[in-house]
Scaffold this active site. Sequence first.
Site, PDB file in Angstrom:
ATOM      1  CE1 TYR A  58     -13.369  72.867  65.560  1.00  0.00           C
ATOM      2  CE2 TYR A  58     -14.523  74.282  67.129  1.00  0.00           C
ATOM      3  CZ  TYR A  58     -13.355  73.913  66.473  1.00  0.00           C
ATOM      4  OH  TYR A  58     -12.186  74.581  66.733  1.00  0.00           O
ATOM      5  N   GLY A  65      -9.730  73.792  65.083  1.00  0.00           N
ATOM      6  CA  GLY A  65      -9.130  74.581  64.027  1.00  0.00           C
ATOM      7  C   GLY A  65      -9.051  73.794  62.737  1.00  0.00           C
ATOM      8  CG  HIS A  88      -5.229  75.738  72.515  1.00  0.00           C
ATOM      9  ND1 HIS A  88      -4.845  74.531  71.983  1.00  0.00           N
ATOM     10  CD2 HIS A  88      -6.140  76.257  71.649  1.00  0.00           C
ATOM     11  CE1 HIS A  88      -5.502  74.324  70.846  1.00  0.00           C
ATOM     12  NE2 HIS A  88      -6.289  75.366  70.618  1.00  0.00           N
ATOM     13  CG  ASN A 200     -14.097  79.038  70.922  1.00  0.00           C
ATOM     14  OD1 ASN A 200     -13.823  80.156  70.509  1.00  0.00           O
ATOM     15  ND2 ASN A 200     -14.308  78.009  70.121  1.00  0.00           N
ATOM     16  NE  ARG A 286     -12.449 130.454  72.082  1.00  0.00           N
ATOM     17  CZ  ARG A 286     -12.162 130.675  70.783  1.00  0.00           C
ATOM     18  NH1 ARG A 286     -13.134 130.638  69.888  1.00  0.00           N
ATOM     19  NH2 ARG A 286     -10.935 130.924  70.394  1.00  0.00           N
TER      20      ARG A 286
END
Length: 510
Positions: A58, A65, A88, A200, A286
């Site tokens: 890949y 994708g 991208h 990535n 408090r």
Amino acid sequence: MLLNKEKVLVGSKPLTLEDVVLVARNKHVVDIAEEQKEKVNRSREYVEKLLAEKKVVYGLTTGFGKFSDTYIPNEQAKDLQVNLIRSHACGVGEPFSEDVVRAIILLRVNALLFGHSGIRLKVVETMVEMLNKGVTPVIPQQGSLGASGDLAPLSHLALVIMGEGEAYFNGEKMDGGKAMSLAGVAPVSLEAKEGLALINGTQVMTAVGTLACWDALNLANWVDFTSALTTEVLRGVRDAFDPATHRIRPHAGQQLVAENIAKLTKGSKLMTNQAEIRVQDAYALRCVPQVHGASRDALQHIHDKIEIEINSVTDNPLIFVEEDKVISGGNFHGQPMALVMDYLSIAAAELANISERRIERLVNPQLNDQLPAFLTQAGGMNSGLMIAQYAAASLVSENKSLAHPASVDSIPSSANQEDHVSMGTIGARKAAKIVQNAYQVAAIELFSAARAAEYKGPENLGEGTKWAYSFCRKHVPHIEEDHVMYKYFAQLVEEMKDVEAAREAREQLV
């Protein structure tokens, strides 16, 4: 850009939040540990081996994708990476600030040095050179879904590495190639796998989150100072901070804050004993240990998660040279950061919420222990700090809107291949805004409490609150008549966020 000659050696040990701040904001020089260089080289050699064997991997020999089943021949591997970055780089909106971009580059360098990304050492060294020579890519803030990594914003970083895109150099925005040329940094022609290795990962959300968490941790210290000073000038009851109460509900943050308030008000002539003036104070005074303490515990959890993330590998696919395998997994998914960024938003918003309530008690004549209304002796002619409280109220209301979680949202992308995303980068950006707003509220409280101290006598303050009062007066004068205050609020925020001031403040605490 003036660099600090002190070095941060990346790869020799895990990075800390402070390391990131020193590089991002104090501009410390970055160097790469020698032992990591060999890991990067071995990883790259393994990629070359896969290419020679024409293995289907890949992002190396496939598309991305939904196109992961599309085979790409070796001769097109370089073009694939260039196309990836150009297609991208779809970020929109205002660019990230210089410190955030520097943190992004540092974190990406650190992740790549683990040797699981298959990138050439030359590319990593180019990124280090960009840090050290002051080339700051223009990275738009919007456009990341926070899964498959911060693809869009990191692509804008990669464009400049390639000599494209836009960058800042010597304070001027210009073409990325020109910035690299002026800085004397040679752009890189990306080879197989390298574009994907650069984009990535979760480094954008994590960089924003790292700086925001660092600021929030220091803010937690500052609001202990401001709450102690406010409690003191309102003649607060010291019994609420007695360790006996906190021992039997032993949350670490709660116990620490109670000890801090007790230490800061030690020697005070203004704090009171139970039933001396009143039996108990309002919650905003408090319950400071319980409220501040809960945020501190949250921040410690967030800190720990961020330190894991900044020392992690978040690419896909991952290369394991020793095991002779490549794994397509999901380390790029931002969910671990998305959840803690939403947690950071809530923790910081609560510090501001209770601070604003204390500001109200300081200026409200029905609540402020006989101090002048709105802390001005000439009320009517002067409005005093009336609108300062308005500003604080506006900020905390804005924070409430921003604190809505981003991580519960998801939207499918890439033709439903990427069907669950984290929105972690949106969460980180919101958290950073909330933290900044909270600093503004804390600055208004410090400004207000210091003015109240003028009426009660600064000499009557405790050991630590006297330091806080002096810190404020070092940067902000006491002016009785109405005057322009917004510049003083901004000055206090700047000083409170300064690394050295934060260190000095920590020395006053437990």
